[in-house]
Scaffold this active site. Structure first.
Site, PDB file in Angstrom:
ATOM      1  N   ASP A 163       0.762  -1.243   0.000  1.00 56.25           N
ATOM      2  CA  ASP A 163       0.000   0.000   0.000  1.00 56.25           C
ATOM      3  C   ASP A 163       0.798   1.303   0.000  1.00 56.25           C
ATOM      4  O   ASP A 163       0.558   2.179  -0.805  1.00 56.25           O
ATOM      5  CB  ASP A 163      -0.933   0.046   1.226  1.00 56.25           C
ATOM      6  CG  ASP A 163      -1.927  -1.098   1.252  1.00 56.25           C
ATOM      7  OD1 ASP A 163      -1.753  -2.072   0.493  1.00 56.25           O
ATOM      8  OD2 ASP A 163      -2.880  -1.014   2.045  1.00 56.25           O
ATOM      9  N   GLU A 393       0.905  -9.188  11.690  1.00 53.01           N
ATOM     10  CA  GLU A 393       0.685  -8.852  10.273  1.00 53.01           C
ATOM     11  C   GLU A 393       2.030  -8.727   9.543  1.00 53.01           C
ATOM     12  O   GLU A 393       2.227  -9.254   8.452  1.00 53.01           O
ATOM     13  CB  GLU A 393      -0.086  -7.527  10.203  1.00 53.01           C
ATOM     14  CG  GLU A 393      -0.381  -7.047   8.799  1.00 53.01           C
ATOM     15  CD  GLU A 393      -1.225  -5.770   8.789  1.00 53.01           C
ATOM     16  OE1 GLU A 393      -1.475  -5.194   9.882  1.00 53.01           O
ATOM     17  OE2 GLU A 393      -1.640  -5.356   7.695  1.00 53.01           O
TER      18      GLU A 393
HETATM   19  C1  DGY Z   1      -5.957  -1.415   4.212  1.00 53.65           C
HETATM   20  O1  DGY Z   1      -7.079  -1.018   4.454  1.00 53.65           O
HETATM   21  O2  DGY Z   1      -4.949  -1.093   4.864  1.00 53.65           O
HETATM   22  C2  DGY Z   1      -5.775  -2.384   3.134  1.00 53.65           C
HETATM   23  O3  DGY Z   1      -4.452  -2.784   2.983  1.00 53.65           O
HETATM   24  C3  DGY Z   1      -6.328  -1.934   1.829  1.00 53.65           C
HETATM   25  O4  DGY Z   1      -6.416  -3.060   1.033  1.00 53.65           O
END
Ligand code: DGY
Length: 424
Positions: A163, A393
């Site tokens: 991201d 995560e």
């Molecule tokens: C988030 O909301 O952080 C996700 O990675 C988007 O897919």
């Protein structure tokens, strides 16, 4: 009595199982995510192969008519996530979804399920999914490969799964913030803000969602008009690997037409991927398709070249030099961003932390090309992160400290399928 790591991993999968699909972790990500689910299928298959197939089949029930497979499937409402279904306003008529996609890793995992975890119905299930995956790959080529070179164009940083990687900073700088966007972030109330993207990034993320929504998620129109168009090195490599696995399945099932179609695309991509080779840096990088500029950064996605089966002898040697330089700077391979980069941050999401799914692919690729020592280092580091720090995560590449959400599904899945196993 305390649970073994394998038992803990299975418990995480069970706890996050919502019936036919899993959530990455409760509250922070309360829906089905595309590539999370595919890797989760692999984790399930290690002890419940039926549930492994089901995870991927449920994902593909959200496929759109044009072959597109969304990055989120909103099976049930849940107010704990922003941006929820209403802000996307997208779907396939049956299920509400997001309007963007995510890394295409399904063919690779389906092949692995079919070959490694054989059962009475595994061939039938693989064959049924094969045609769906083929439609998705066709969608990538028809909609997201404007130059016809075999690259993957992304129209939102979230499509890459990485991201907030620094590779997107410059292209995001060319996107205008939509004044109607009102941030209602929930993530930072659950996870320390220092481990998440900044608000300024969320303003762009949401402006791009507004762009897609305004175009009614017409993917061809978005690919022509989006103010953010970036060829992602990670998705390009993962799609090429998936194409090879799709080809193997097409051959296994005697589908000559599909095999010919996929072979032709592989040839194009093998050559085309060189458009992402940054000569100055001597690495594969993402490229802004609107400015033509390489990101000029080495990331964990650059290290996916062996997994994709690309790279000349010289290119591979150059990548290995980067690998060694980076590996000597941190404790745990493979950081999501080069620690020598100015935006590197060992704790902030995709600016440094280690992600098990990426390590799985990087390590697998290295071992496949005979880079034993480096591949084993990645495998050992991946296992050590879980052994020493649990099922987060992601993890700081510098200290190993868990970052982001905990009790995390794909971390547990990769532990079961790879990191917690001896290499053979
Ligand atoms: C988030 O909301 O952080 C996700 O990675 C988007 O897919």
């Amino acid at each position: 009595m305390s649970l073994s790591l394998n038992e803990q991993a299975r418990k995480i999968l069970t706890d996050n199982d919502k019936g036919g699909y899993t959530v990455p972790t409760a509250r922070l990500y309360p829906f089905q995510w595309n590539w999370d689910s595919v890797f989760t299928g692999l984790g399930f298959a290690t002890y419940d192969v039926n549930r492994g197939w089901e995870e991927i089949e449920t994902l593909f029930s959200a496929q759109w008519d044009d072959g597109f497979v969304p990055h989120i499937v909103f099976h049930k409402d849940d107010p704990s996530y922003y941006p929820g279904a209403s802000l996307w306003s997208a779907g396939n008529g049956t299920l509400k979804t997001s309007g963007i996609t995510q890394p295409p890793v399904a063919a690779t995992v389906i092949r692995r399920l079919m070959e490694t975890y054989k059962s009475d119905d595994s061939d039938a299930r693989a064959k049924a999914l094969m045609s769906k995956v083929a439609a998705w790959h066709r969608w990538f080529r028809e909609v997201r490969d404007p130059s016809g070179e075999g690259l993957v164009m992304t129209v939102h940083p979230w499509e890459t799964g990485r991201d907030n990687n620094a590779e997107w900073t410059a292209p995001m700088g060319n996107v205008e913030v939509n004044p109607s966007v009102k941030l209602e972030r929930r993530d930072v109330s659950m996870v320390d803000a220092s481990e998440r993207p900044h608000d300024r990034e969320y303003l762009i993320y949401m402006s791009l969602v507004a762009e897609g929504r305004a175009l009614n998620w017409d993917h061809k129109a978005i690919a022509e008009k989006s103010s953010y168009r970036v060829a992602d090195v990670g998705m390009t490599m993962m799609l090429l690997r998936s194409e090879r696995d799709l080809l193997a399945m097409a051959e296994y099932f005697g589908d000559e037409a599909l095999a010919a179609e996929v072979s032709a695309r592989i040839k194009i991509a093998e050559k085309g991927v060189n458009a992402l080779w940054d000569d100055e840096l001597q690495a594969y990088c993402s490229k802004d398709l609107l400015t033509g500029k390489s990101s000029g950064m080495v990331t964990s996605a650059s290290m996916l070249a062996p997994y994709a089966g690309v790279g000349s002898k010289e290119q591979t040697a150059a990548l290995m030099q980067h690998f060694d330089r980076i590996a000597n700077k941190i404790k745990y391979t493979m950081p999501s961003l080069d620690p020598d980069h100015s935006e590197y941050d060992h704790k902030r999401y995709w600016l440094g932390p280690v992600w098990l799914v990426v390590n799985y692919m990087v390590g697998t690729g290295l071992l496949e090309i005979g880079e034993k020592e480096r591949g084993e280092r990645v495998h050992k580091d991946t296992g050590d992160l879980v052994r020493d720090h649990g099922f987060y995560e992601a993890f700081s590449c510098a200290t190993g400290q868990g970052t982001g959400g905990n009790h995390f599904t794909w971390t547990a899945a990769i532990w079961l399928a790879w990191a917690g196993k001896e290499l053979v």
